[in-house]
Design a protein around this motif. Structure first.
Motif, PDB file in Angstrom:
ATOM      1  N   GLU A   1      25.124  -9.231  -0.266  1.00  0.00           N
ATOM      2  CA  GLU A   1      23.737  -8.777   0.060  1.00  0.00           C
ATOM      3  C   GLU A   1      22.711  -8.933   0.487  1.00  0.00           C
ATOM      4  OE1 GLU A   1      23.338 -10.203  -4.806  1.00  0.00           O
ATOM      5  OE2 GLU A   1      23.655 -11.894  -3.649  1.00  0.00           O
ATOM      6  N   TYR A   2      21.836  -8.875   1.161  1.00  0.00           N
ATOM      7  CA  TYR A   2      20.722  -9.510   2.124  1.00  0.00           C
ATOM      8  C   TYR A   2      18.925  -9.456   1.760  1.00  0.00           C
ATOM      9  CZ  TYR A   2      19.049  -4.270   2.064  1.00  0.00           C
ATOM     10  OH  TYR A   2      17.817  -3.084   1.747  1.00  0.00           O
ATOM     11  N   PHE A   3      18.856 -10.508   2.152  1.00  0.00           N
ATOM     12  CA  PHE A   3      17.207 -10.901   1.682  1.00  0.00           C
ATOM     13  C   PHE A   3      16.296 -10.227   2.816  1.00  0.00           C
ATOM     14  CE2 PHE A   3      20.855 -12.651  -0.444  1.00  0.00           C
ATOM     15  CZ  PHE A   3      19.439 -12.512  -1.768  1.00  0.00           C
ATOM     16  N   GLU A   4      14.829 -10.027   2.846  1.00  0.00           N
ATOM     17  CA  GLU A   4      14.561  -9.681   3.824  1.00  0.00           C
ATOM     18  C   GLU A   4      12.449 -11.141   3.610  1.00  0.00           C
ATOM     19  OE1 GLU A   4      14.830  -5.846   5.832  1.00  0.00           O
ATOM     20  OE2 GLU A   4      14.180  -5.833   3.366  1.00  0.00           O
ATOM     21  N   LEU A   5      11.736 -11.172   4.058  1.00  0.00           N
ATOM     22  CA  LEU A   5      11.025 -11.807   4.265  1.00  0.00           C
ATOM     23  C   LEU A   5       9.517 -10.794   3.839  1.00  0.00           C
ATOM     24  CD1 LEU A   5       9.367 -14.609   2.697  1.00  0.00           C
ATOM     25  CD2 LEU A   5       9.561 -15.383   5.225  1.00  0.00           C
ATOM     26  N   PHE A   6       8.463 -10.866   2.806  1.00  0.00           N
ATOM     27  CA  PHE A   6       7.317 -10.100   3.544  1.00  0.00           C
ATOM     28  C   PHE A   6       5.809 -11.093   3.454  1.00  0.00           C
ATOM     29  CE2 PHE A   6      10.333  -7.159   1.960  1.00  0.00           C
ATOM     30  CZ  PHE A   6      10.343  -6.089   2.591  1.00  0.00           C
ATOM     31  N   ALA A   7       5.195 -10.766   4.533  1.00  0.00           N
ATOM     32  CA  ALA A   7       4.273 -11.964   4.534  1.00  0.00           C
ATOM     33  C   ALA A   7       2.597 -10.989   3.978  1.00  0.00           C
ATOM     34  CB  ALA A   7       3.125 -12.461   5.779  1.00  0.00           C
ATOM     35  N   THR A   8       1.959 -11.346   3.038  1.00  0.00           N
ATOM     36  CA  THR A   8       0.516 -10.633   2.978  1.00  0.00           C
ATOM     37  C   THR A   8      -0.034 -11.545   3.083  1.00  0.00           C
ATOM     38  OG1 THR A   8       1.558  -9.207   1.106  1.00  0.00           O
ATOM     39  CG2 THR A   8      -0.072  -9.005   1.000  1.00  0.00           C
ATOM     40  N   GLN A   9      -2.117 -10.680   3.734  1.00  0.00           N
ATOM     41  CA  GLN A   9      -3.087 -12.406   3.624  1.00  0.00           C
ATOM     42  C   GLN A   9      -3.962 -10.803   2.875  1.00  0.00           C
ATOM     43  OE1 GLN A   9      -5.213 -11.930   5.939  1.00  0.00           O
ATOM     44  NE2 GLN A   9      -4.412  -9.866   7.315  1.00  0.00           N
ATOM     45  N   ASN A  10      -5.537 -11.687   2.527  1.00  0.00           N
ATOM     46  CA  ASN A  10      -6.184 -10.742   3.007  1.00  0.00           C
ATOM     47  C   ASN A  10      -7.440 -11.980   3.360  1.00  0.00           C
ATOM     48  OD1 ASN A  10      -7.292 -12.997   0.993  1.00  0.00           O
ATOM     49  ND2 ASN A  10      -7.377 -11.597  -0.726  1.00  0.00           N
ATOM     50  N   SER A  11      -7.397 -11.876   4.547  1.00  0.00           N
ATOM     51  CA  SER A  11      -8.869 -12.652   5.159  1.00  0.00           C
ATOM     52  C   SER A  11     -10.351 -11.740   5.584  1.00  0.00           C
ATOM     53  CB  SER A  11      -8.481 -13.455   6.595  1.00  0.00           C
ATOM     54  OG  SER A  11      -7.741 -12.117   7.351  1.00  0.00           O
ATOM     55  N   GLY A  12      -9.305 -10.823   5.575  1.00  0.00           N
ATOM     56  CA  GLY A  12     -10.651  -9.419   5.936  1.00  0.00           C
ATOM     57  C   GLY A  12     -10.285  -8.908   7.071  1.00  0.00           C
ATOM     58  N   VAL A  13      -9.751  -9.808   7.933  1.00  0.00           N
ATOM     59  CA  VAL A  13      -8.361  -9.202   9.242  1.00  0.00           C
ATOM     60  C   VAL A  13      -7.745  -9.365   9.456  1.00  0.00           C
ATOM     61  CG1 VAL A  13     -11.485 -10.164  10.352  1.00  0.00           C
ATOM     62  CG2 VAL A  13      -9.409 -11.376  10.172  1.00  0.00           C
ATOM     63  N   SER A  14      -7.045  -8.739  10.276  1.00  0.00           N
ATOM     64  CA  SER A  14      -5.764  -8.443  10.354  1.00  0.00           C
ATOM     65  C   SER A  14      -5.685 -10.184  11.594  1.00  0.00           C
ATOM     66  CB  SER A  14      -5.147  -7.788  11.900  1.00  0.00           C
ATOM     67  OG  SER A  14      -4.096  -7.585  12.270  1.00  0.00           O
ATOM     68  N   LEU A  15      -4.689 -10.610  10.838  1.00  0.00           N
ATOM     69  CA  LEU A  15      -4.260 -11.932  11.408  1.00  0.00           C
ATOM     70  C   LEU A  15      -3.035 -11.837  11.849  1.00  0.00           C
ATOM     71  CD1 LEU A  15      -4.951 -15.059   8.274  1.00  0.00           C
ATOM     72  CD2 LEU A  15      -6.299 -14.292  10.533  1.00  0.00           C
ATOM     73  N   THR A  16      -2.321 -12.662  12.529  1.00  0.00           N
ATOM     74  CA  THR A  16      -0.887 -13.258  13.305  1.00  0.00           C
ATOM     75  C   THR A  16      -0.329 -13.547  13.250  1.00  0.00           C
ATOM     76  OG1 THR A  16      -1.532 -11.145  15.405  1.00  0.00           O
ATOM     77  CG2 THR A  16       0.230 -12.202  15.357  1.00  0.00           C
ATOM     78  N   LEU A  17       0.900 -13.647  12.380  1.00  0.00           N
ATOM     79  CA  LEU A  17       2.112 -15.186  12.135  1.00  0.00           C
ATOM     80  C   LEU A  17       1.871 -15.662  13.123  1.00  0.00           C
ATOM     81  CD1 LEU A  17       4.379 -13.593   9.299  1.00  0.00           C
ATOM     82  CD2 LEU A  17       2.672 -15.789   9.244  1.00  0.00           C
ATOM     83  N   ASP A  18       1.890 -17.158  13.490  1.00  0.00           N
ATOM     84  CA  ASP A  18       2.322 -17.935  14.508  1.00  0.00           C
ATOM     85  C   ASP A  18       3.915 -18.020  14.142  1.00  0.00           C
ATOM     86  OD1 ASP A  18      -0.620 -18.531  14.929  1.00  0.00           O
ATOM     87  OD2 ASP A  18      -0.188 -20.575  13.635  1.00  0.00           O
ATOM     88  N   PRO A  19       4.342 -17.788  15.870  1.00  0.00           N
ATOM     89  CA  PRO A  19       5.325 -18.086  15.715  1.00  0.00           C
ATOM     90  C   PRO A  19       6.380 -19.183  16.176  1.00  0.00           C
ATOM     91  CG  PRO A  19       4.230 -17.123  18.281  1.00  0.00           C
ATOM     92  CD  PRO A  19       3.553 -17.493  16.465  1.00  0.00           C
TER      93      PRO A  19
END
Length: 182
Positions: free
Chosen positions: A150-168
């Motif tokens: 089995e493998y696992f993945e992670l998905f991010a969703t946001q609805n701020s109205g603009v593109s946001l970049t997840l902090d590294p």
């Protein structure tokens, strides 16, 4: 200790049997070595992951904190942690979104999704309202029974109205798995 694959079996002794070094090692050292350094993997995004408004984004992980069981590759399928040793795992996933007061921030943790936000099975989803004037840190920790392959993945969703970049960064945006037992 890459590629463990299975929990080492202990050895039994028969009454009157002579104790040998190899049998004593198999009976004690090998299982104890496994328990002292069980299968575990920690991955993180060392570079920011852009998340378009209202779009589910697959998070890729270009760096590892540790990987004792060849569960992650920084070259192929970098979004995945793949289970090689079946058992119960302590799983943690997390992502930090930059400051923006509008909408929600969500992480969706999926099994066998092949990079598709609606593929495979959702194992956990957590969504938080955006934090006004501060970053929004989304995280969850839980135990999960996992089977080899089995493998696992992670998905991010946001609805701020603009593109946001997840902090590294390590312990900022990533996933961690630690084998707990059978």
């Amino acid at each position: 200790m890459a590629g463990m694959g299975a929990v080492p079996a202990t050895q039994s002794f028969l009454a009157g049997e002579k104790v040998t070094a190899s049998k004593l090692t198999a009976a004690t050292k090998t299982p104890l070595d496994f328990l002292m350094n069980p299968p575990r993997c920690g991955v993180f995004a060392a570079t920011g992951i852009p998340c378009a408004n209202g779009t589910s984004t697959l998070i890729t992980f270009d760096s590892e904190s540790w990987d004792t069981d060849a569960m992650h590759s920084t070259a192929t399928d970098t979004s995945r942690i793949t289970i090689n040793t079946s058992g119960q795992y302590l799983v943690t996933f997390y992502g930090r979104f930059p400051s923006n007061a509008t909408g929600y921030r969500q992480l969706n943790f999926r099994k066998n999704s092949n990079g598709n936000p609606s593929g495979g099975s959702t194992m956990s989803t957590i969504a938080l309202a955006a934090v006004n004037g501060s970053q929004t840190f989304v995280t969850r920790t839980f135990e999960l029974n996992c089977m080899s392959g089995e493998y696992f993945e992670l998905f991010a969703t946001q609805n701020s109205g603009v593109s946001l970049t997840l902090d590294p960064g390590q312990r900022v945006t990533g996933m961690e798995f630690r084998w707990l037992g059978n």
